[in-house]
Design a protein around this motif. Structure first.
Motif, PDB file in Angstrom:
ATOM      1  N   TRP A 146       0.854  -1.189   0.000  1.00 18.97           N
ATOM      2  CA  TRP A 146       0.000   0.000   0.000  1.00 18.97           C
ATOM      3  C   TRP A 146       0.886   1.235   0.000  1.00 18.97           C
ATOM      4  O   TRP A 146       1.816   1.339   0.802  1.00 18.97           O
ATOM      5  CB  TRP A 146      -0.908   0.030   1.226  1.00 18.97           C
ATOM      6  N   HIS A 147       0.590   2.181  -0.882  1.00 16.83           N
ATOM      7  CA  HIS A 147       1.360   3.423  -0.992  1.00 16.83           C
ATOM      8  C   HIS A 147       0.428   4.591  -0.691  1.00 16.83           C
ATOM      9  O   HIS A 147      -0.555   4.800  -1.398  1.00 16.83           O
ATOM     10  CB  HIS A 147       1.947   3.547  -2.403  1.00 16.83           C
ATOM     11  N   ALA A 148       0.771   5.376   0.333  1.00 21.01           N
ATOM     12  CA  ALA A 148      -0.090   6.463   0.796  1.00 21.01           C
ATOM     13  C   ALA A 148       0.236   7.813   0.154  1.00 21.01           C
ATOM     14  O   ALA A 148       0.093   8.854   0.775  1.00 21.01           O
ATOM     15  CB  ALA A 148      -0.032   6.564   2.326  1.00 21.01           C
TER      16      ALA A 148
ATOM     17  N   PHE B 243      -4.557   6.432  -9.904  1.00 25.54           N
ATOM     18  CA  PHE B 243      -4.873   6.200  -8.493  1.00 25.54           C
ATOM     19  C   PHE B 243      -5.801   7.277  -7.959  1.00 25.54           C
ATOM     20  O   PHE B 243      -5.717   8.434  -8.359  1.00 25.54           O
ATOM     21  CB  PHE B 243      -3.578   6.170  -7.665  1.00 25.54           C
ATOM     22  N   PRO B 244      -6.682   6.916  -7.008  1.00 24.08           N
ATOM     23  CA  PRO B 244      -7.634   7.894  -6.451  1.00 24.08           C
ATOM     24  C   PRO B 244      -7.005   8.747  -5.345  1.00 24.08           C
ATOM     25  O   PRO B 244      -5.937   8.433  -4.822  1.00 24.08           O
ATOM     26  CB  PRO B 244      -8.726   6.997  -5.874  1.00 24.08           C
ATOM     27  N   LEU B 245      -7.707   9.806  -4.978  1.00 19.08           N
ATOM     28  CA  LEU B 245      -7.318  10.631  -3.829  1.00 19.08           C
ATOM     29  C   LEU B 245      -7.570   9.873  -2.528  1.00 19.08           C
ATOM     30  O   LEU B 245      -6.771   9.921  -1.592  1.00 19.08           O
ATOM     31  CB  LEU B 245      -8.118  11.943  -3.832  1.00 19.08           C
ATOM     32  N   ASN B 246      -8.689   9.180  -2.463  1.00 23.53           N
ATOM     33  CA  ASN B 246      -9.081   8.369  -1.305  1.00 23.53           C
ATOM     34  C   ASN B 246      -9.338   6.949  -1.781  1.00 23.53           C
ATOM     35  O   ASN B 246      -9.931   6.758  -2.838  1.00 23.53           O
ATOM     36  CB  ASN B 246     -10.372   8.906  -0.668  1.00 23.53           C
ATOM     37  N   HIS B 247      -8.914   6.011  -0.976  1.00 20.65           N
ATOM     38  CA  HIS B 247      -9.181   4.608  -1.317  1.00 20.65           C
ATOM     39  C   HIS B 247      -9.691   3.932  -0.045  1.00 20.65           C
ATOM     40  O   HIS B 247      -8.967   3.833   0.947  1.00 20.65           O
ATOM     41  CB  HIS B 247      -7.903   3.947  -1.807  1.00 20.65           C
ATOM     42  N   ARG B 248     -10.935   3.503  -0.092  1.00 23.45           N
ATOM     43  CA  ARG B 248     -11.533   2.800   1.037  1.00 23.45           C
ATOM     44  C   ARG B 248     -11.812   1.375   0.600  1.00 23.45           C
ATOM     45  O   ARG B 248     -12.443   1.157  -0.449  1.00 23.45           O
ATOM     46  CB  ARG B 248     -12.814   3.497   1.490  1.00 23.45           C
ATOM     47  N   PHE B 249     -11.352   0.416   1.369  1.00 23.01           N
ATOM     48  CA  PHE B 249     -11.448  -0.980   0.974  1.00 23.01           C
ATOM     49  C   PHE B 249     -11.420  -1.867   2.214  1.00 23.01           C
ATOM     50  O   PHE B 249     -11.099  -1.415   3.316  1.00 23.01           O
ATOM     51  CB  PHE B 249     -10.300  -1.348   0.019  1.00 23.01           C
ATOM     52  N   MET B 250     -11.765  -3.120   2.013  1.00 24.31           N
ATOM     53  CA  MET B 250     -11.690  -4.121   3.078  1.00 24.31           C
ATOM     54  C   MET B 250     -10.444  -4.973   2.873  1.00 24.31           C
ATOM     55  O   MET B 250     -10.132  -5.352   1.747  1.00 24.31           O
ATOM     56  CB  MET B 250     -12.928  -5.026   3.075  1.00 24.31           C
TER      57      MET B 250
ATOM     58  N   TRP C  34      -9.179   2.941   5.225  1.00 26.67           N
ATOM     59  CA  TRP C  34      -9.278   4.163   4.434  1.00 26.67           C
ATOM     60  C   TRP C  34      -7.873   4.730   4.306  1.00 26.67           C
ATOM     61  O   TRP C  34      -7.220   4.999   5.309  1.00 26.67           O
ATOM     62  CB  TRP C  34     -10.207   5.168   5.088  1.00 26.67           C
ATOM     63  N   MET C  35      -7.430   4.905   3.061  1.00 27.25           N
ATOM     64  CA  MET C  35      -6.117   5.459   2.791  1.00 27.25           C
ATOM     65  C   MET C  35      -6.270   6.732   1.972  1.00 27.25           C
ATOM     66  O   MET C  35      -6.993   6.773   0.982  1.00 27.25           O
ATOM     67  CB  MET C  35      -5.265   4.422   2.038  1.00 27.25           C
ATOM     68  N   THR C  36      -5.565   7.780   2.406  1.00 25.31           N
ATOM     69  CA  THR C  36      -5.515   9.049   1.697  1.00 25.31           C
ATOM     70  C   THR C  36      -4.138   9.647   1.943  1.00 25.31           C
ATOM     71  O   THR C  36      -3.397   9.156   2.806  1.00 25.31           O
ATOM     72  CB  THR C  36      -6.651   9.989   2.150  1.00 25.31           C
ATOM     73  N   HIS C  37      -3.789  10.690   1.237  1.00 27.99           N
ATOM     74  CA  HIS C  37      -2.446  11.241   1.428  1.00 27.99           C
ATOM     75  C   HIS C  37      -2.406  12.253   2.573  1.00 27.99           C
ATOM     76  O   HIS C  37      -1.606  12.125   3.491  1.00 27.99           O
ATOM     77  CB  HIS C  37      -1.909  11.864   0.138  1.00 27.99           C
TER      78      HIS C  37
END
Length: 164
Positions: free
Chosen positions: A29-31, A66-73, A80-83
């Motif tokens: 995962w890259h933030a 890539f998105p600004l926000n990525h929410r996943f299980m 929830w990952m965001t920069h």
């Protein structure tokens, strides 16, 4: 059970040490603040699964991918990952209300170049910022995080450090 490697703020820098750790993980995962698609492409080549968000320095090519926000299980953990996200007690205005209304179990951000892992008792979540693994910025030590997600548990957290 998933082995996770979490990194951020590569700022166009990648090396064999980072790629070696990435190849050992189930998911990378890259933030954000990837810097150059060569970095994400290299990580994708050695990773079983690669997830990323774009950061404030990332150009249009990375922002398209890539998105600004990525929410996943991941397993049974809502991630929830965001920069740019801040941290418990000082969340960034753009995420504060969303965390309040629908908190994840694991909130990940980058941007600050400061490694920080802390529980947020108010919203019952774990906050992680892996610091910066790139060579640009004020940080003296390059850092990333490795951990396991096993069902509803985050465990075996390890800080990986490299000198600049």
């Amino acid at each position: 059970m998933r082995k996770i490697l979490l990194l951020s703020d590569t700022h166009s820098y990648i090396d064999d040490k980072i790629l070696d750790y990435a190849s050992q993980a189930d998911e990378v995962w890259h933030a954000g603040d990837i810097g150059d698609v060569n970095v994400s492409d290299a990580l994708k080549k050695v990773s079983l699964s690669f997830k990323a968000v774009y950061g404030n320095i990332d150009g249009s090519e990375i922002r398209k991918e890539f998105p600004l926000n990525h929410r996943f299980m991941c397993e049974s953990i809502d991630v929830w990952m965001t920069h740019i996200g801040g941290y418990p007690g000082k969340y960034a205005p753009v995420v504060k209300d969303q965390i309040k209304d629908n908190p994840p179990k694991l909130f990940i951000c980058g941007h600050s170049h400061i490694l920080k892992v802390m529980n947020d008792k108010k919203f019952n979540l774990l906050h992680m910022n892996p610091g910066a693994i790139g060579i640009y910025g004020f940080h003296k030590v390059r850092t990333m995080l490795r951990f396991l997600i096993d069902g509803e548990d985050v465990r075996n957290l390890e800080v990986i450090e490299f000198s600049r």
